[in-house]
Every structure is written in structure tokens, then in C-alpha cells.
Design a protein around this motif. Sequence first.
Motif, short mmCIF file in Angstrom:
data_model
loop_
_atom_site.label_atom_id
_atom_site.label_comp_id
_atom_site.label_asym_id
_atom_site.label_seq_id
_atom_site.Cartn_x
_atom_site.Cartn_y
_atom_site.Cartn_z
N ARG A 221 0.78 -1.33 0.06
CA ARG A 221 0.08 -0.09 0.00
C ARG A 221 0.81 1.19 0.06
NH1 ARG A 221 -2.47 0.44 6.12
NH2 ARG A 221 -0.51 0.01 7.28
N ARG A 223 2.43 4.89 0.92
CA ARG A 223 2.89 5.67 2.08
C ARG A 223 3.79 6.73 1.87
NH1 ARG A 223 7.11 2.02 5.38
NH2 ARG A 223 8.93 2.23 4.03
N VAL A 249 -6.00 8.04 8.79
CA VAL A 249 -4.59 8.30 8.54
C VAL A 249 -3.94 7.33 9.61
CG1 VAL A 249 -2.80 10.03 8.36
CG2 VAL A 249 -4.82 10.39 7.22
N GLU A 250 -2.67 6.93 9.18
CA GLU A 250 -2.10 6.18 10.11
C GLU A 250 -0.43 6.59 10.16
OE1 GLU A 250 -0.49 1.63 11.07
OE2 GLU A 250 -1.67 2.04 9.46
N ALA A 260 6.52 7.09 8.72
CA ALA A 260 5.88 6.70 7.56
C ALA A 260 4.19 6.74 7.81
CB ALA A 260 6.12 5.06 7.66
N VAL A 261 3.88 7.45 6.89
CA VAL A 261 2.23 8.02 6.97
C VAL A 261 1.42 7.28 5.76
CG1 VAL A 261 0.94 10.20 6.93
CG2 VAL A 261 2.91 10.14 7.81
N TYR A 262 0.43 6.64 6.41
CA TYR A 262 -0.20 5.65 5.35
C TYR A 262 -1.71 6.57 5.25
CZ TYR A 262 3.03 1.94 6.18
OH TYR A 262 4.10 1.36 6.29
N ASP A 285 7.00 9.63 -1.59
CA ASP A 285 5.92 8.63 -1.92
C ASP A 285 6.87 7.42 -1.93
OD1 ASP A 285 3.59 10.17 -1.70
OD2 ASP A 285 3.99 10.65 -3.89
N GLY A 288 4.93 0.33 1.19
CA GLY A 288 5.09 -0.34 2.40
C GLY A 288 4.54 -1.76 2.34
#
Length: 695
Positions: A221, A223, A249-250, A260-262, A285, A288
Motif C-alpha cells: 500500500r 505511504r 490516516v496512520e 511513515a504516513v499511510y 511517496d 510499504g
Amino acid sequence: MIQAFGLTSNPRKELPPAVDDVSFEARAGRVTALLGASGAGKTTALRLMLELQRGRGLTYFRGRPLHRIAHPAREVGVLLGDVPGHPARTVRGHLRMLCAAAGVPVRRADEVLESAGLESLRDERLGALSRGMDRRLGLACALVPDPHTLVCDDPAGALSAQDARWLHGALRAHAAQGGTVLFSTADPKEAARNADHVVTLEKGRIVADQEAVEFSRTRLRPRVAVRTPHAARLAALVTKEARTARRSVEVVPEGGNRLAVYGSTCADIGETAFRNGILVHQLADEVGDMGPGAGAVPAARNQERGEAGGDRAQVAGAQAAGAPAPPRPASSGAPQHPQADLRQAPATEGGADTTASGTVRHRTPGPRRALAPDGVAHSAAEGPGAAEGPGSGDAPDVLNASDASRQRASRPFGARLSGSASAVRAAVVTLPPPISVRSAPSPLRPLRYELRRALGVGTGFVVGAVVLLVSAVTAVILARIGHTPQARLLAAWPQQVPLPPAALGAGLLGALAFGDEFRHPALAADRGTVPRRMGLLTAKLVVSAATALLLAALTVGCDTEVLRLFYGSELAQAPADWPALSAGWLGLVVGCAWSGVLAAGVFRSTSAGLAAVVAVPVVVVPLVQKVWQGPSVRTAAGFPMRVREILLTQWPFGGERYVAEALRLVAQPVGGAMTLSLTTLLCAYLLTTLRSRVR
């Protein structure tokens, strides 16, 4: 291309097999990644493919199993772990030695040095190479015979980003030239970036067989990678804004100043950082891993697959009868074993088959084929008797081996053999054929290989220099003390010492000839052993004998000159019977060298080889003397005269004299003990060689 069918490792005790019914394809001109976490069975699968480990299954390299290829190194280049060469050998010397082992011209070493970017390190020692340079050298060693296929086990492991990019670029270049590349990795991002096709293993079974694009879409996906000195503050702000806006948002801290922002974008995170005055060093971009079980088939889809699998016997029966098979829904997951899934295209029409990953497999017109128990494809219309080679025509589908085997075991045996029972019975096989460990490769040019191996390190020169120095000092001391025969004085051999320094040095060099092979197995880097071949043994015996003769001559010459320098020419004169003494001296040194070679080859240790050399005068000679001088009813009186009358009267040019001298040397206690030891060690070596071949 590579075709692996039903790879299964032998289970240990009560544990399940590390690899269970693994089947997949790696096509030519493409890079295939074998992905899996630690313990998933990647290395075991590769070792089964290369016939380095016992198990069951079939693996074809361009239509042939590895044990049917005359010179496997010229077909498959292997990179498993670090380069096991001698640390004192130079990079160029190591590659030249492998050129002799592979039977290719020596200029190939310079070519692979240039292609691997090691021109500036050609004179560097192997022990001084960094991790990245060692992997480059390992790839260069695999490319020396110019193979079509490259098989690498975690080639970029523990490498820097720059070295990893270079390595994968080299693998991509090999595939671009039409070769086949298969590498294993535990990093999903590495597989997605560098492979065209990804085969995923979990607990020894295939869970996905996908194109790289489909793999990235289903198992990875997107991230945003962020690097900032205020990582904690930025993470709190991003989380707060996402909660306010009710967005998913994770934010995952990756240690230090990395995030690391998902579920967000670079633009949103950049605006948040700008509004709050946060310095950002990196904003990019990435993709992950979704973690274990990512992309797994849902339970409902598994149920559908099971229902569809219940009709496989009917499909096979319809195909054997010549009727087109009923359509089946596409199922996702791993490639199945060809012996477990008989789904084929229509009998007389070409078409395309879409797999679960979305890729289309085009088929050429032709008769349907099933896989017979011997692993060879047969025409369903002609029966098992008309066989085709595994590399000709259409390759059988490799789809979902693990699920197919479970469904086949759960269905009744009668249902599995419905339809045309004979065709199905020829196609359904309970177990794949066993895999036997292939023998290690032997040097195609053993004498040239042994010369480059012996001269590539300075151990022989150091041992020779030490032997000459000790011999000279010993000769001077013996001459000063006196009461030493002239022959022993020139050989620097005190009567209290079982062997002179030259014989011990020759024995040590002979033991190193095989001991270094087992300690640094460059000849068989993929298996960690040394081939037991008579050609290699003959080359080692020839080189060790030449080295022993040179060492013996240099020792006597050096001792003579030292004695002349210290005490004048009186002690430097040759004895009256110097021909016989010279023959005995040379025979002793060569015998010690051969004892070291054979003992090290039998016991796989340099120490054991040197111990066998010392055991001849210490153990064997007293035993021979005791047996020879013990009480007896009959004695061999007149034996030399009878031998002369029977064997030596017809020799031309006075050859009987030399044969008589050789027999006289053998009849001596030391000569007889040496002959007995060499005969015993040679028989032991031949016995272990035959035993390994039988296994």
C-alpha cells in the motif's frame, strides 16, 4: 527458463517440511523474486532446485534437470552467501583459478572484473573486501562460465542502498540479454522495485504468484516517507488534523527522525509542516508492506475455490475424451502443481488464459497434454506413450499447488478417477520424484587449477623459506657437534628426529593442498565440500611431487653452500654412493608430500594430513621393523637374486640397475613403511570416493 514442480523437503522428526509442494516458473528475459519472511523456506527451495539438498520434486533449466547437464556451472550461476575463497588470495587470482575450474580462457577473469566494477581492486586480498565488494565478487564468480541462469539467495542482504542498486542493476542487465534471473528476498519493497514477477512463500507454501504490478497493488500500500528533526511533533499534528477532518490516516514512527504516513499525500503533510513551521528534510511517496497475511484469499473465495476444485476429476475426464472443459472461475492465490491441476486450453484452438493476478497467458494451438508420473508431458489424445520433452511445446500450468494437494487429499479416490480413468491415473501422482544430491563439479583443467591454487597464496613460499632456514641452521649445528654421517649432514637430519625439515615441509604443503580446499571451498562454493575426482587427485599429486623435489634439491644445495661457507669444502663433498642416497632422499620427501595429500583428502583436515606424515616414522616404521625382525619359520633368503633373474634380465639400456635400486629402497624399513602408508591412504581415498558416488 526455470520450471519447478512439487518441490518438497524431507521433514525432520515430527516437524513439517520446510518446503511443501512448491511449484512456479521463472521465465527467460525476466527477473523473478522469491519472497518470504525468515523461515518461509526460500533458501530450502533454492537448494532443492539446485540439487544441493535431498527432497522431492522436479526442476527444469531450459527443459533439462541439473543432473542431466554436462557442465552445470555453464548453465546456472549460483550466488549463495559470501565468497568462500582463501582470504590471502587476490581478487584476480581467485577469478583466474575459477576460470581454470570452469574450463574457460583466462581472459574471462578480466572481463568479469570489468563488468563487476572491480578493476581497481584486482590486486586486493579477499579478506580485505567490504560486504558490498564481496557480493560483487560473488556475482563475478557466478558469471565466470557465462551461464544462462542466475540463482541468488538474498543477494542484497546487509548491503548499502548504493551497492544494492548496483547489484539489482547487474541482475536486470543479465535478464535484458535474454538470461533468467531468480533471487530470494525478505523485503517486499525490494521485490516490487526490482522484479518482474513475485512468488510469495509463507511457511513453506506458495500463497501468491503474481506480476510485480499486481503484487504492488494487492500486497503493498502507498505511504509517505517523512524525515524531520521534529518527528514526534509532526506525527501529533498530522494525527490531530486527520481526526478533525475524519480521515483514516496512520502515522508509524520508524525510529529516530523518520515517519511513515499511510492514507495521506505529500502535499497534505507538506502543508501541515509549513503551517506549523516544521523543518522537513525528506518527503517522498513509497510503498510499504501490509504485513503477514496481506493479500490473502478471503474465506468466501476459498470456499468457491474448494467447490470448483471438486469438479477437477470431471474436467480431466472430459479433456481426455476430447471434449472441451467446462469454464471455471478464476481463482487467486499461488500457482498450482501441474500434476494437481489439469486445466488446459481447448484441444484445437489457441487462446488466452487469465490468471488471478490479471496476467494473460497466451496459448498456441495444439493438443492438450497432461503430466505423466515421470514428469514428461504427454498428449491426451495419443496417450502416455507419445512423450515430448519438458522444454518443447507448451509448458503445463503451474497454479496453486498447495491448495490443489489439500483438495486432492480430501476428495474420495473414486471421484478423483472419474471420467477416463486411465488418463487421470497417468496424470495424478501422489508424490513427486525424489531429488538426489548431485555430485560436486570437478575442474575441467585440474592441473592448471591446482597450479593457480598453489601459487595464488604465499603459504608455499613461506613454508619453503622456513624449511631452508631451519635446515641451514641445523646443518651448521650438526657439523659443529660432529658424529653425524655426511648424508644426514647434507640433509640436516639429526638421528634423534624422525623426519628432516624438508620432509616435514613437503608433508605440510601436501596436506595444505587438500586442507585449504575443505577450509575455503572455492571449487564448490554452493555445497561447502570438495569433489573426489581422480583427475583432481592426480593434479595435486603431480604438483606436490614437483614442489617436494624442488624443496629437497634446494635444501641440499643450501646446506652444502652454508657448510662450505662456515667450515670449508671438506664437509661440502658429496658421498661416494650419492646416486642411491639421492634416490632415497627424493623418495622420502615425495612420499611425505603424497602422504599429506592423501591423508588430508581422506580426513578433510590439514592437521590430519600432517599427523599422517609424522606417524610414518613414529608408528609405522617400528611396526614394520618388529614384524620383519620377529621370529619366523621361513626367511626370504635370495629374494633379490630371484627377482633379478625373473624380472630384470630383459630390461634394455641397463634399466635393471635402477629397478634393483628402487626395490632395495622399498625393502628398507623407512621405504617399506612409506610404501605401506601410501598404499593404505590411496585405498582409503578410493574407497571414500566410490562410497560418495554410490550415495
